[in-house]
Design a protein around this motif. Structure first.
Motif, PDB file in Angstrom:
ATOM      1  N   ASP A  45       0.843  -1.174   0.000  1.00  0.00           N
ATOM      2  CA  ASP A  45       0.000   0.000   0.000  1.00  0.00           C
ATOM      3  C   ASP A  45       0.891   1.241   0.000  1.00  0.00           C
ATOM      4  N   VAL A  46       0.745   2.039  -1.003  1.00  0.00           N
ATOM      5  CA  VAL A  46       1.568   3.237  -1.156  1.00  0.00           C
ATOM      6  C   VAL A  46       1.361   4.184   0.017  1.00  0.00           C
ATOM      7  N   ARG A  47       0.145   4.294   0.477  1.00  0.00           N
ATOM      8  CA  ARG A  47      -0.166   5.205   1.585  1.00  0.00           C
ATOM      9  C   ARG A  47       0.639   4.842   2.827  1.00  0.00           C
ATOM     10  N   GLU A  48       0.796   3.567   3.075  1.00  0.00           N
ATOM     11  CA  GLU A  48       1.500   3.117   4.266  1.00  0.00           C
ATOM     12  C   GLU A  48       3.018   3.220   4.130  1.00  0.00           C
ATOM     13  N   SER A  49       3.507   3.426   2.922  1.00  0.00           N
ATOM     14  CA  SER A  49       4.943   3.605   2.723  1.00  0.00           C
ATOM     15  C   SER A  49       5.355   5.065   2.878  1.00  0.00           C
ATOM     16  N   ASP A  50       4.422   5.907   3.254  1.00  0.00           N
ATOM     17  CA  ASP A  50       4.635   7.343   3.466  1.00  0.00           C
ATOM     18  C   ASP A  50       4.890   8.121   2.183  1.00  0.00           C
ATOM     19  N   ASP A  51       4.607   7.520   1.037  1.00  0.00           N
ATOM     20  CA  ASP A  51       4.695   8.252  -0.228  1.00  0.00           C
ATOM     21  C   ASP A  51       3.315   8.845  -0.496  1.00  0.00           C
ATOM     22  N   LEU A  52       2.980   9.870   0.276  1.00  0.00           N
ATOM     23  CA  LEU A  52       1.624  10.405   0.237  1.00  0.00           C
ATOM     24  C   LEU A  52       1.300  11.119  -1.063  1.00  0.00           C
ATOM     25  N   ARG A  53       2.288  11.723  -1.689  1.00  0.00           N
ATOM     26  CA  ARG A  53       2.027  12.366  -2.988  1.00  0.00           C
ATOM     27  C   ARG A  53       1.612  11.316  -4.017  1.00  0.00           C
ATOM     28  N   ARG A  54       2.329  10.228  -4.066  1.00  0.00           N
ATOM     29  CA  ARG A  54       1.987   9.145  -5.002  1.00  0.00           C
ATOM     30  C   ARG A  54       0.645   8.520  -4.620  1.00  0.00           C
ATOM     31  N   ALA A  55       0.415   8.342  -3.322  1.00  0.00           N
ATOM     32  CA  ALA A  55      -0.853   7.785  -2.862  1.00  0.00           C
ATOM     33  C   ALA A  55      -2.008   8.684  -3.279  1.00  0.00           C
ATOM     34  N   TRP A  56      -1.821  10.004  -3.159  1.00  0.00           N
ATOM     35  CA  TRP A  56      -2.863  10.943  -3.566  1.00  0.00           C
ATOM     36  C   TRP A  56      -3.136  10.830  -5.057  1.00  0.00           C
ATOM     37  N   THR A  57      -2.078  10.786  -5.858  1.00  0.00           N
ATOM     38  CA  THR A  57      -2.240  10.659  -7.310  1.00  0.00           C
ATOM     39  C   THR A  57      -3.004   9.398  -7.664  1.00  0.00           C
ATOM     40  N   LEU A  58      -2.633   8.286  -7.071  1.00  0.00           N
ATOM     41  CA  LEU A  58      -3.320   7.017  -7.346  1.00  0.00           C
ATOM     42  C   LEU A  58      -4.773   7.038  -6.878  1.00  0.00           C
ATOM     43  N   ALA A  59      -5.013   7.636  -5.725  1.00  0.00           N
ATOM     44  CA  ALA A  59      -6.384   7.700  -5.195  1.00  0.00           C
ATOM     45  C   ALA A  59      -7.271   8.554  -6.095  1.00  0.00           C
ATOM     46  N   VAL A  60      -6.753   9.676  -6.567  1.00  0.00           N
ATOM     47  CA  VAL A  60      -7.521  10.538  -7.468  1.00  0.00           C
ATOM     48  C   VAL A  60      -7.786   9.807  -8.784  1.00  0.00           C
ATOM     49  N   GLN A  61      -6.752   9.176  -9.341  1.00  0.00           N
ATOM     50  CA  GLN A  61      -6.918   8.454 -10.599  1.00  0.00           C
ATOM     51  C   GLN A  61      -7.945   7.331 -10.466  1.00  0.00           C
ATOM     52  N   THR A  62      -7.876   6.609  -9.374  1.00  0.00           N
ATOM     53  CA  THR A  62      -8.808   5.507  -9.154  1.00  0.00           C
ATOM     54  C   THR A  62     -10.238   6.013  -9.044  1.00  0.00           C
ATOM     55  N   ALA A  63     -10.446   7.041  -8.239  1.00  0.00           N
ATOM     56  CA  ALA A  63     -11.796   7.604  -8.088  1.00  0.00           C
ATOM     57  C   ALA A  63     -12.318   8.118  -9.431  1.00  0.00           C
ATOM     58  N   ASP A  64     -11.463   8.791 -10.186  1.00  0.00           N
ATOM     59  CA  ASP A  64     -11.873   9.305 -11.500  1.00  0.00           C
ATOM     60  C   ASP A  64     -12.229   8.176 -12.460  1.00  0.00           C
ATOM     61  N   ARG A  65     -11.446   7.121 -12.453  1.00  0.00           N
ATOM     62  CA  ARG A  65     -11.711   5.989 -13.359  1.00  0.00           C
ATOM     63  C   ARG A  65     -13.007   5.276 -12.995  1.00  0.00           C
ATOM     64  N   TYR A  66     -13.224   5.061 -11.701  1.00  0.00           N
ATOM     65  CA  TYR A  66     -14.483   4.445 -11.291  1.00  0.00           C
ATOM     66  C   TYR A  66     -15.668   5.323 -11.677  1.00  0.00           C
ATOM     67  N   ARG A  67     -15.538   6.626 -11.470  1.00  0.00           N
ATOM     68  CA  ARG A  67     -16.621   7.551 -11.813  1.00  0.00           C
ATOM     69  C   ARG A  67     -16.912   7.491 -13.315  1.00  0.00           C
ATOM     70  N   ALA A  68     -15.869   7.471 -14.127  1.00  0.00           N
ATOM     71  CA  ALA A  68     -16.044   7.430 -15.588  1.00  0.00           C
ATOM     72  C   ALA A  68     -16.648   6.108 -16.040  1.00  0.00           C
ATOM     73  N   ARG A  69     -16.252   5.017 -15.422  1.00  0.00           N
ATOM     74  CA  ARG A  69     -16.717   3.681 -15.834  1.00  0.00           C
ATOM     75  C   ARG A  69     -18.071   3.290 -15.249  1.00  0.00           C
ATOM     76  N   LEU A  70     -18.232   3.593 -13.955  1.00  0.00           N
ATOM     77  CA  LEU A  70     -19.390   3.076 -13.225  1.00  0.00           C
ATOM     78  C   LEU A  70     -20.418   4.143 -12.855  1.00  0.00           C
ATOM     79  N   GLY A  71     -20.013   5.398 -12.938  1.00  0.00           N
ATOM     80  CA  GLY A  71     -20.902   6.490 -12.552  1.00  0.00           C
ATOM     81  C   GLY A  71     -20.590   6.985 -11.153  1.00  0.00           C
ATOM     82  N   PRO A  72     -21.043   8.192 -10.836  1.00  0.00           N
ATOM     83  CA  PRO A  72     -20.692   8.815  -9.557  1.00  0.00           C
ATOM     84  C   PRO A  72     -21.352   8.195  -8.328  1.00  0.00           C
TER      85      PRO A  72
END
Length: 109
Positions: free
Chosen positions: A1-28
């Motif tokens: 888990d990136v978040r637990e490795s203290d790479d919070l910038r990368r964790a934020w990028t991945l979290a935003v990308q994931t939320a955006d992809r789910y929203r685009a694919r599955l709806g809000p």
């Protein structure tokens, strides 16, 4: 888990990308999209942005409760995260009340 490795910038990028992809694919309002927002909120809180984190959790919680009911594991987890947001915002009484209610619901599950 990136978040637990203290790479919070990368964790934020991945979290935003994931939320955006789910929203685009599955709806809000799809539970996976909403839960992705809960994961994003954890990163935001760890980055010192509890106001934004809480906004995501409040909106995600409303959608998850509507879609899944009050005792689904995703809902309970979202409620726990929202309580952590409240605590980070200095709203300890509200955080305690939300956690206590979540514990009661967890026991009923």
């Amino acid at each position: 888990d990136v978040r637990e490795s203290d790479d919070l910038r990368r964790a934020w990028t991945l979290a935003v990308q994931t939320a955006d992809r789910y929203r685009a694919r599955l709806g809000p309002s799809h539970p996976y999209t909403l839960y992705a927002r809960t994961n994003l909120s954890i990163v935001l809180r760890l980055l010192g942005r509890p106001d934004e984190a809480h906004l995501h959790n409040v909106e995600a919680r409303a959608g998850l409760e509507s879609a899944l009911g009050l005792t689904h594991m995703m809902v309970l987890t979202c409620r726990i995260n929202a309580a952590s947001d409240l605590s980070a915002l200095g709203e300890h009484e509200r955080a305690y009340e939300l956690d206590a209610e979540t514990l009661r619901r967890s026991r009923d599950t």
